[in-house]
Design an enzyme around this catalytic site. Structure first.
Site, PDB file in Angstrom:
ATOM      1  N   ARG A  16       0.801  -1.226   0.000  1.00 41.80           N
ATOM      2  CA  ARG A  16       0.000   0.000   0.000  1.00 41.80           C
ATOM      3  C   ARG A  16       0.836   1.278   0.000  1.00 41.80           C
ATOM      4  O   ARG A  16       0.309   2.368  -0.163  1.00 41.80           O
ATOM      5  CB  ARG A  16      -0.947  -0.014   1.214  1.00 41.80           C
ATOM      6  CG  ARG A  16      -2.168  -0.887   0.982  1.00 41.80           C
ATOM      7  CD  ARG A  16      -3.030  -0.952   2.214  1.00 41.80           C
ATOM      8  NE  ARG A  16      -2.509  -1.897   3.199  1.00 41.80           N
ATOM      9  CZ  ARG A  16      -2.897  -1.929   4.480  1.00 41.80           C
ATOM     10  NH1 ARG A  16      -3.765  -1.055   4.924  1.00 41.80           N
ATOM     11  NH2 ARG A  16      -2.409  -2.827   5.297  1.00 41.80           N
ATOM     12  N   GLY A  78       3.487 -15.989   8.141  1.00 41.92           N
ATOM     13  CA  GLY A  78       2.826 -15.532   9.360  1.00 41.92           C
ATOM     14  C   GLY A  78       3.811 -15.030  10.399  1.00 41.92           C
ATOM     15  O   GLY A  78       5.011 -15.299  10.315  1.00 41.92           O
ATOM     16  N   ASP A 102       7.675  -1.630  11.296  1.00 43.62           N
ATOM     17  CA  ASP A 102       6.786  -0.571  10.828  1.00 43.62           C
ATOM     18  C   ASP A 102       5.975   0.038  11.970  1.00 43.62           C
ATOM     19  O   ASP A 102       4.960   0.680  11.740  1.00 43.62           O
ATOM     20  CB  ASP A 102       5.853  -1.101   9.730  1.00 43.62           C
ATOM     21  CG  ASP A 102       5.016  -2.290  10.184  1.00 43.62           C
ATOM     22  OD1 ASP A 102       5.186  -2.732  11.341  1.00 43.62           O
ATOM     23  OD2 ASP A 102       4.189  -2.767   9.387  1.00 43.62           O
ATOM     24  N   GLY A 137      -6.158  -8.155  16.373  1.00 43.55           N
ATOM     25  CA  GLY A 137      -6.466  -9.320  17.196  1.00 43.55           C
ATOM     26  C   GLY A 137      -7.047  -8.837  18.517  1.00 43.55           C
ATOM     27  O   GLY A 137      -6.568  -7.869  19.091  1.00 43.55           O
ATOM     28  N   ARG A 330      25.619  29.360   2.549  1.00 49.66           N
ATOM     29  CA  ARG A 330      25.947  28.008   2.077  1.00 49.66           C
ATOM     30  C   ARG A 330      27.077  27.382   2.888  1.00 49.66           C
ATOM     31  O   ARG A 330      27.710  28.047   3.706  1.00 49.66           O
ATOM     32  CB  ARG A 330      26.252  28.071   0.574  1.00 49.66           C
ATOM     33  CG  ARG A 330      24.980  28.371  -0.240  1.00 49.66           C
ATOM     34  CD  ARG A 330      25.291  28.570  -1.696  1.00 49.66           C
ATOM     35  NE  ARG A 330      26.064  27.467  -2.238  1.00 49.66           N
ATOM     36  CZ  ARG A 330      26.774  27.533  -3.357  1.00 49.66           C
ATOM     37  NH1 ARG A 330      26.821  28.667  -4.057  1.00 49.66           N
ATOM     38  NH2 ARG A 330      27.429  26.478  -3.791  1.00 49.66           N
ATOM     39  N   TYR A 384      35.291  31.844  -9.871  1.00 52.31           N
ATOM     40  CA  TYR A 384      35.434  30.668 -10.734  1.00 52.31           C
ATOM     41  C   TYR A 384      35.855  31.112 -12.126  1.00 52.31           C
ATOM     42  O   TYR A 384      35.209  31.962 -12.748  1.00 52.31           O
ATOM     43  CB  TYR A 384      34.066  29.966 -10.784  1.00 52.31           C
ATOM     44  CG  TYR A 384      34.041  28.635 -11.500  1.00 52.31           C
ATOM     45  CD1 TYR A 384      34.960  27.647 -11.200  1.00 52.31           C
ATOM     46  CD2 TYR A 384      33.063  28.366 -12.455  1.00 52.31           C
ATOM     47  CE1 TYR A 384      34.907  26.413 -11.840  1.00 52.31           C
ATOM     48  CE2 TYR A 384      33.009  27.141 -13.099  1.00 52.31           C
ATOM     49  CZ  TYR A 384      33.929  26.161 -12.781  1.00 52.31           C
ATOM     50  OH  TYR A 384      33.878  24.949 -13.423  1.00 52.31           O
TER      51      TYR A 384
HETATM   52  C1  UD1 Z   1      -0.879  -8.828  13.764  1.00 49.49           C
HETATM   53  C2  UD1 Z   1      -1.389  -9.659  14.924  1.00 49.49           C
HETATM   54  C3  UD1 Z   1      -2.640  -9.000  15.511  1.00 49.49           C
HETATM   55  C4  UD1 Z   1      -2.322  -7.589  15.943  1.00 49.49           C
HETATM   56  C5  UD1 Z   1      -1.716  -6.805  14.792  1.00 49.49           C
HETATM   57  C6  UD1 Z   1      -1.200  -5.475  15.305  1.00 49.49           C
HETATM   58  C7  UD1 Z   1      -0.779 -11.934  14.370  1.00 49.49           C
HETATM   59  C8  UD1 Z   1      -1.263 -13.236  13.850  1.00 49.49           C
HETATM   60  N1  UD1 Z   1      -1.688 -10.975  14.429  1.00 49.49           N
HETATM   61  O1  UD1 Z   1      -1.874  -8.845  12.793  1.00 49.49           O
HETATM   62  O2  UD1 Z   1      -3.107  -9.733  16.616  1.00 49.49           O
HETATM   63  O3  UD1 Z   1      -3.498  -6.953  16.416  1.00 49.49           O
HETATM   64  O4  UD1 Z   1      -0.589  -7.521  14.230  1.00 49.49           O
HETATM   65  O5  UD1 Z   1      -0.809  -4.704  14.222  1.00 49.49           O
HETATM   66  O6  UD1 Z   1       0.350 -11.819  14.749  1.00 49.49           O
HETATM   67  N2  UD1 Z   1       5.402 -10.134   9.187  1.00 49.49           N
HETATM   68  C9  UD1 Z   1       6.547 -10.770   8.802  1.00 49.49           C
HETATM   69  N3  UD1 Z   1       6.451 -12.025   8.294  1.00 49.49           N
HETATM   70  C10 UD1 Z   1       5.262 -12.660   8.151  1.00 49.49           C
HETATM   71  C11 UD1 Z   1       4.087 -11.983   8.551  1.00 49.49           C
HETATM   72  C12 UD1 Z   1       4.189 -10.736   9.072  1.00 49.49           C
HETATM   73  O7  UD1 Z   1       7.643 -10.229   8.906  1.00 49.49           O
HETATM   74  O8  UD1 Z   1       5.267 -13.804   7.691  1.00 49.49           O
HETATM   75  C13 UD1 Z   1       5.499  -8.780   9.726  1.00 49.49           C
HETATM   76  C14 UD1 Z   1       4.814  -7.769   8.824  1.00 49.49           C
HETATM   77  O9  UD1 Z   1       5.748  -7.190   7.923  1.00 49.49           O
HETATM   78  C15 UD1 Z   1       4.276  -6.754   9.795  1.00 49.49           C
HETATM   79  C16 UD1 Z   1       4.059  -7.543  11.074  1.00 49.49           C
HETATM   80  O10 UD1 Z   1       4.803  -8.717  10.942  1.00 49.49           O
HETATM   81  O11 UD1 Z   1       5.219  -5.737  10.071  1.00 49.49           O
HETATM   82  C17 UD1 Z   1       2.605  -7.845  11.336  1.00 49.49           C
HETATM   83  O12 UD1 Z   1       2.111  -8.625  10.286  1.00 49.49           O
HETATM   84  P1  UD1 Z   1       0.654  -8.416   9.709  1.00 49.49           P
HETATM   85  O13 UD1 Z   1       0.375  -9.476   8.730  1.00 49.49           O
HETATM   86  O14 UD1 Z   1       0.449  -7.032   9.336  1.00 49.49           O
HETATM   87  O15 UD1 Z   1      -0.190  -8.735  11.024  1.00 49.49           O
HETATM   88  P2  UD1 Z   1      -1.671  -8.372  11.255  1.00 49.49           P
HETATM   89  O16 UD1 Z   1      -2.516  -9.231  10.389  1.00 49.49           O
HETATM   90  O17 UD1 Z   1      -1.885  -6.935  11.217  1.00 49.49           O
END
Ligand code: UD1
Ligand code: MG
Length: 452
Positions: A16, A78, A102, A137, A330, A384
């Site tokens: 995004r 995940g 982030d 969550g 400068r 110059y």
């Molecule tokens: C996650 C939480 C949720 C919480 C929310 C807060 C889980 C299953 N859920 O959801 O409970 O309320 O964050 O923002 O943890 N990332 C990886 N590798 C992966 C997946 C994710 O590095 O395989 C990183 C993403 O880049 C991101 C962060 O983990 O920075 C969270 O992942 P994202 O998929 O956004 O989690 P949510 O679905 O928002």
């Protein structure tokens, strides 16, 4: 006290953002999102692991910090899977602090609380109460104790009404974390390994989940698009401005002031609207900055007046000097005490003496200017020759008449006067009048050309 490891999840692409850069390399103030998190992590943790995926090479090159342990997550399966990638390098007898690349504005004090709780109870979770919990969550509690986290997509209507949500940030005993991560499955709405499932596992294990509830929404806010990025930038600037004002800085309008770097100041300094400070800037006491100025990497003394629309970069401005309006100072320039640099004056790589005046429309480059020199309107140092830069030396007390050109290398002696409109290509002796104008004449019998 156990060792503390930070595991920072940063594998997401950030679709995004609509950018060629991985999300964690977007900048907030003067740093990337990831750097903001790293600074917090490095202050609390002995080792920092960053789990990267998309654009890993670009991330590592940009951050360029040899103390970081980079861990690749080839496929994003995940949050639980992401954390698991770092575990082979982590000792059981330690605390793992899970952070997100982030979520840039998390604060030391909050993380310290979380770590302290994890050291006592094994698992500590940071949650927050939100007016609109959609997407997060939800935290399930029984008799006040945290029981589990249920993701939005897996929750029923009753659970969706819960306003306490998971921030994702937690601190967990690494030995326990390893065991629970090993037991994670993907039997959920997103077929992902949810890190959040470890909470219910720990509860089943008889553990009590320590709870820390974040007070500030900005601390746990993630950045997914440019709109959220701009919002957090504003929060960051606003918080910083409040701190500056508490420390005594007068800001005419804190919402129209930006500092992307470090600013220090003495008492009674005043900054008007639309001023941008970048890099490392220090102000002495009683210094004022008028509207629309940009000041970058500058050391500015006491009682300095910077008038509107001036741009100053890599320069030293000494006590009592006056700059602008519409001045450009400068790099590698020093302005002496009580000197005056007026409107539409550009000064580059020069040292301007005490009490010197360059009041209007001049270019001064590669110049060494003594005390109390007076430069008339429109004077240009021709530094110059098309190939090389040369120096101009203007000694103490010299007066350079308006619209003169000083062709460097050239020396204007002490107390010398240069007649207005002169082109000076040879040294001008001290104390004498030097001018290069042709003699003025008037032709009596001259006729104005007429139309043919
Ligand atoms: C996650 C939480 C949720 C919480 C929310 C807060 C889980 C299953 N859920 O959801 O409970 O309320 O964050 O923002 O943890 N990332 C990886 N590798 C992966 C997946 C994710 O590095 O395989 C990183 C993403 O880049 C991101 C962060 O983990 O920075 C969270 O992942 P994202 O998929 O956004 O989690 P949510 O679905 O928002
Ligand atoms: Mg997700």
């Amino acid at each position: 006290m156990n060792n503390i490891n930070a595991i920072i999840l940063a594998a997401g692409k950030g679709t995004r953002m609509n950018s060629t850069k991985p999300k964690v390399l977007q900048t907030l103030s003067d740093k990337t999102l990831l750097e903001h998190v790293l600074i917090q992590a490095q202050q609390l943790c002995s080792k920092v692991y960053v789990v990267y995926g998309f654009g890993g090479e670009q991330v590592q090159q940009t951050i360029n910090d040899a103390s970081i342990n980079w861990v690749e997550q080839v496929e994003q399966l995940g949050t639980g899977h992401a954390v698991a990638q770092a575990m082979p390098q982590i000792d059981d007898d330690s605390i793992s602090l899970i952070l997100y690349g982030d979520v840039p504005l998390i604060e030391q004090s909050t993380l310290k609380k979380l770590i302290a709780h994890a050291q006592e109870s094994g698992v500590a979770l940071l949650s927050i109460i939100l007016e609109n919990p959609t997407g997060y969550g939800r935290i399930l509690r029984k008799n006040d104790q945290i029981q589990a986290i249920i993701e939005q997509k897996d929750a029923n209507n009753e659970q969706l009404a819960i306003s306490e949500v998971n921030t994702g940030i937690m601190a967990v005993n690494s030995g326990l974390l390893r065991i629970y991560l090993g037991e994670l499955g993907t039997n959920n709405a997103q077929s992902e390994f949810y890190l959040t499932d470890i909470i219910a596992m720990a509860v089943n294990d008889g553990k009590i989940i320590a709870s820390v509830i974040a007070e500030n929404e900005f601390e746990v806010a993630g950045v997914n698009d440019k709109i959220q990025l701009a919002k957090l930038e504003r929060t960051f600037q606003q918080n910083q401005a409040i701190q500056f004002m508490q420390d005594g800085l007068t800001l005419k309008d804190p919402s129209r002031f930006d500092c992307r770097g470090l600013l220090s100041f003495g008492q009674d300094c005043e900054i008007d609207v639309n001023v941008l400070v970048e890099g490392d800037v220090s102000l002495g006491y009683n210094t004022t900055i008028a509207p629309n100025c940009i000041i970058k990497n500058a050391k500015i003394g006491n009682n300095v007046v910077i008038l509107s629309n001036s741009v100053i970069e890599n320069a030293v401005i000494n006590d009592g000097a006056s700059i602008g309006p519409f001045a450009r100072i400068r790099p590698e320039t020093t302005i002496g005490e009580n000197a005056k640099i007026g409107n539409f004056v550009e000064v580059k790589k020069s040292s301007i003496g005490k009490n010197a005046k360059i009041s209007h429309l001049s270019y001064v480059g590669d110049t060494l200017m003594g005390e109390a020199v007076n430069i008339g309107a429109g004077v240009i140092t021709c530094n110059y020759d098309g190939v090389n830069k040369h120096q101009t030396i203007i000694e103490e007390g010299a007066f350079v008449g308006s619209d003169s050109q000083l062709i460097a290398p050239v020396n204007i002696g002490k107390n010398a006067t240069i007649g207005a409109g002169s082109t000076i290509s040879k040294n001008a002796p001290a104390g004498q009048l030097t001018l290069s104008r042709s003699k003025q004449m008037s032709l009596k019998n001259w006729n104005k050309p007429g139309k043919k």
